[in-house]
Design a protein around this motif. Structure first.
Motif, PDB file in Angstrom:
ATOM      1  N   GLY A   4      23.604  -1.562   8.515  1.00  0.00           N
ATOM      2  CA  GLY A   4      23.772  -2.319   7.118  1.00  0.00           C
ATOM      3  C   GLY A   4      22.466  -3.280   7.640  1.00  0.00           C
ATOM      4  N   SER A   5      22.121  -3.402   6.573  1.00  0.00           N
ATOM      5  CA  SER A   5      20.575  -3.914   6.064  1.00  0.00           C
ATOM      6  C   SER A   5      20.863  -5.604   6.287  1.00  0.00           C
ATOM      7  CB  SER A   5      19.926  -2.922   4.454  1.00  0.00           C
ATOM      8  OG  SER A   5      20.737  -4.508   3.521  1.00  0.00           O
ATOM      9  N   SER A   6      22.020  -6.038   5.783  1.00  0.00           N
ATOM     10  CA  SER A   6      22.984  -7.642   6.000  1.00  0.00           C
ATOM     11  C   SER A   6      24.112  -7.415   5.818  1.00  0.00           C
ATOM     12  CB  SER A   6      22.369  -8.300   5.115  1.00  0.00           C
ATOM     13  OG  SER A   6      22.948  -7.726   3.532  1.00  0.00           O
ATOM     14  N   SER A   7      24.789  -8.422   6.636  1.00  0.00           N
ATOM     15  CA  SER A   7      26.762  -8.810   6.437  1.00  0.00           C
ATOM     16  C   SER A   7      26.677  -8.771   5.050  1.00  0.00           C
ATOM     17  CB  SER A   7      26.680  -9.888   7.026  1.00  0.00           C
ATOM     18  OG  SER A   7      26.147 -10.916   6.882  1.00  0.00           O
ATOM     19  N   THR A  32      15.674   1.825   6.187  1.00  0.00           N
ATOM     20  CA  THR A  32      14.735   0.424   5.772  1.00  0.00           C
ATOM     21  C   THR A  32      15.476  -1.011   5.082  1.00  0.00           C
ATOM     22  OG1 THR A  32      13.820   1.553   4.150  1.00  0.00           O
ATOM     23  CG2 THR A  32      13.181   2.528   6.504  1.00  0.00           C
ATOM     24  N   GLY A  33      16.342  -0.189   4.209  1.00  0.00           N
ATOM     25  CA  GLY A  33      16.873  -2.090   2.918  1.00  0.00           C
ATOM     26  C   GLY A  33      17.740  -1.623   2.251  1.00  0.00           C
ATOM     27  N   ALA A  34      18.013  -2.192   1.309  1.00  0.00           N
ATOM     28  CA  ALA A  34      18.834  -2.087   0.819  1.00  0.00           C
ATOM     29  C   ALA A  34      18.825  -0.947  -0.365  1.00  0.00           C
ATOM     30  CB  ALA A  34      19.483  -3.400  -0.134  1.00  0.00           C
ATOM     31  N   HIS A  35      18.077  -0.332  -0.380  1.00  0.00           N
ATOM     32  CA  HIS A  35      17.784   0.839  -1.188  1.00  0.00           C
ATOM     33  C   HIS A  35      17.246   1.868  -1.228  1.00  0.00           C
ATOM     34  CE1 HIS A  35      17.960  -2.325  -5.210  1.00  0.00           C
ATOM     35  NE2 HIS A  35      17.438  -2.784  -3.831  1.00  0.00           N
ATOM     36  N   HIS A  36      17.260   2.252   0.269  1.00  0.00           N
ATOM     37  CA  HIS A  36      16.688   3.550   1.707  1.00  0.00           C
ATOM     38  C   HIS A  36      18.136   3.201   2.038  1.00  0.00           C
ATOM     39  CE1 HIS A  36      12.723   1.948  -0.876  1.00  0.00           C
ATOM     40  NE2 HIS A  36      12.284   3.142  -0.973  1.00  0.00           N
ATOM     41  N   ILE A  37      18.500   4.130   2.042  1.00  0.00           N
ATOM     42  CA  ILE A  37      18.793   4.309   3.297  1.00  0.00           C
ATOM     43  C   ILE A  37      19.711   6.621   3.826  1.00  0.00           C
ATOM     44  CG2 ILE A  37      22.224   4.454   4.477  1.00  0.00           C
ATOM     45  CD1 ILE A  37      20.612   2.311   1.587  1.00  0.00           C
ATOM     46  N   TRP A  38      19.637   6.967   4.564  1.00  0.00           N
ATOM     47  CA  TRP A  38      20.063   8.035   5.573  1.00  0.00           C
ATOM     48  C   TRP A  38      21.072   8.026   5.856  1.00  0.00           C
ATOM     49  CZ3 TRP A  38      15.341   4.980   4.923  1.00  0.00           C
ATOM     50  CH2 TRP A  38      14.113   5.731   3.724  1.00  0.00           C
ATOM     51  N   ALA A  39      21.453   9.535   6.080  1.00  0.00           N
ATOM     52  CA  ALA A  39      22.269   9.673   6.675  1.00  0.00           C
ATOM     53  C   ALA A  39      22.475  10.823   7.313  1.00  0.00           C
ATOM     54  CB  ALA A  39      24.053   9.530   6.211  1.00  0.00           C
ATOM     55  N   THR A  40      22.961  11.414   8.273  1.00  0.00           N
ATOM     56  CA  THR A  40      23.019  13.346   8.471  1.00  0.00           C
ATOM     57  C   THR A  40      23.967  13.508   8.730  1.00  0.00           C
ATOM     58  OG1 THR A  40      22.577  12.581  10.590  1.00  0.00           O
ATOM     59  CG2 THR A  40      20.751  12.967   9.582  1.00  0.00           C
ATOM     60  N   ALA A  41      24.850  14.915   7.678  1.00  0.00           N
ATOM     61  CA  ALA A  41      26.090  15.051   8.138  1.00  0.00           C
ATOM     62  C   ALA A  41      26.593  16.641   8.862  1.00  0.00           C
ATOM     63  CB  ALA A  41      26.591  15.402   6.941  1.00  0.00           C
TER      64      ALA A  41
END
Length: 369
Positions: free
Chosen positions: A161-164, A201-210
């Motif tokens: 999470g970038s924040s709670s 890196t923030g609310a608009h840049h999230i990555w995930a691997t599967a």
């Protein structure tokens, strides 16, 4: 039209253009800082301490460093229970432990179910994933949120999470659930493959691997691995790799299992069977860094770091390399240890795993500047 009127019309047009541009820029999501970095190199020197916990069958899944006297590890921990007061078996189970600078204190979060992941915002806001469900500590008590009781068909393994008020829970069958501080909502991932790692890196840049290790109708070409990207609104496939064999790799491309992801400012790192992939977010250009691949006995399954000049590549077999901004260096090799996760700060690196499920191994490395 007089020259004065023409001038006023031109001036008004310029003002409206500038205002429109400012309005557009203010509505754009935040961009990471510049890709290039002129930071000094960091030290390759570490002082290591190894702790062991638990009995046969114990394991750890994740770790979070607050500081050197405040470290959390989560998983499944079995310890002796001499008077059999816990459940009559002579063994007691816990799912977390806390390091206070002197010793590890066993903890039981909600119940004894295994815990898969942890994200620590502050001492009054700690999130974990307990057997597929989110658990939150508000400073006074723990609350378990059952997805299925909310009508959400999902099972989590990891979170970031970038924040709670902006947390993502990812897991089985491509499950992604977003928490906005008020409620949970399932998001479309575009994959039914198990999501194992997530970072942003923030609310608009999230990555995930599967990655999937099953051969079935959903994966007719064999094993599959995917890297997903979220702009804060929706998830899309950034990289995908149908895999004919679990050891498939490439010398130039991002191929084979994509195991984990870590991002910093304008750079995203993806660990894979081929090595460590480094890519500029703004430029969309990447390269395979052969440093980790050539110098490790196994492929880097986990990547973490604190900056451009402080990057770590780990294998499952107790090895990792440290990048100090210019060179890669092998800093530790522990034969036989099954490393699961790691947490790093500028002063400390902690890996958690087990010795063939016989007992838990926690390795703390103090970074000597």
């Amino acid at each position: 039209m007089t020259s004065d009127k023409k001038f006023k019309l031109l001036l008004n047009t310029m003002i409206m253009t500038v205002l429109s541009l400012l309005l557009f820029l203010s509505s754009c999501p935040e961009e990471p800082d510049n890709y290039y970095d002129d930071s000094d190199t960091t030290s390759h020197n570490f002082v290591w301490q190894i702790d062991t916990l638990g009995l046969y069958g114990s394991y750890l899944n994740d770790v979070w460093i607050v500081d050197e006297n405040n470290i959390w590890v989560v998983g499944y921990i079995r310890v002796p229970d001499p008077d059999s007061s816990f459940d009559g078996t002579g063994k007691e189970t816990f799912n977390a432990a806390h390091w206070n600078g002197e010793k590890w204190n066993m903890m039981r979060i909600v119940n004894s179910s295994p815990i898969f992941s942890i994200h620590y915002f502050n001492e009054n806001d700690i999130w974990m994933v307990s057997y597929g469900y989110p658990v939150n500590f508000n400073g006074n008590s723990w609350t378990l949120y059952r997805f299925h009781d909310m009508g959400i068909n999902a099972s989590a393994l990891s979170l970031w999470g970038s924040s709670s008020s902006n947390i993502y829970f990812v897991g089985l069958e491509g499950s992604i659930v977003h928490y906005d501080g008020k409620g949970f909502e399932k998001m479309e991932s575009g994959t039914d493959t198990q999501i194992i790692d997530i970072w942003g890196t923030g609310a608009h840049h999230i990555w995930a691997t599967a990655k999937s290790n099953q051969l079935d109708d959903a994966h007719p070409n064999g094993y599959e691995s995917v890297t997903l990207f979220c702009n804060g609104q929706q998830w899309t496939r950034q990289y995908e790799s149908p895999i004919g064999h679990t050891t498939e790799r490439s010398a130039t491309e991002l191929k084979g299992y994509m195991n984990s992801v870590w991002a910093y400012k304008d750079t995203v790192y993806i660990s894979s069977n081929s090595g460590l992939w480094k890519e500029s977010i703004k430029k969309g250009k990447g390269q395979l860094m052969h440093g980790p691949d050539n110098r490790l006995n196994g492929f880097p399954f986990l990547v973490r770091g604190t900056g451009y000049n402080d990057v770590y590549a780990f294998t499952h077999w107790g090895e990792f390399l440290h990048f100090n901004g210019k060179t890669w260096n092998r800093d530790l090799s522990l034969d036989g240890i099954n490393v699961m996760k790691a947490s790093v700060t500028e002063d400390l690196v902690v890996t958690v795993g087990d010795m063939a499920f016989r007992y838990i191994v926690i390795v703390r490395g103090h970074h000597v500047k």
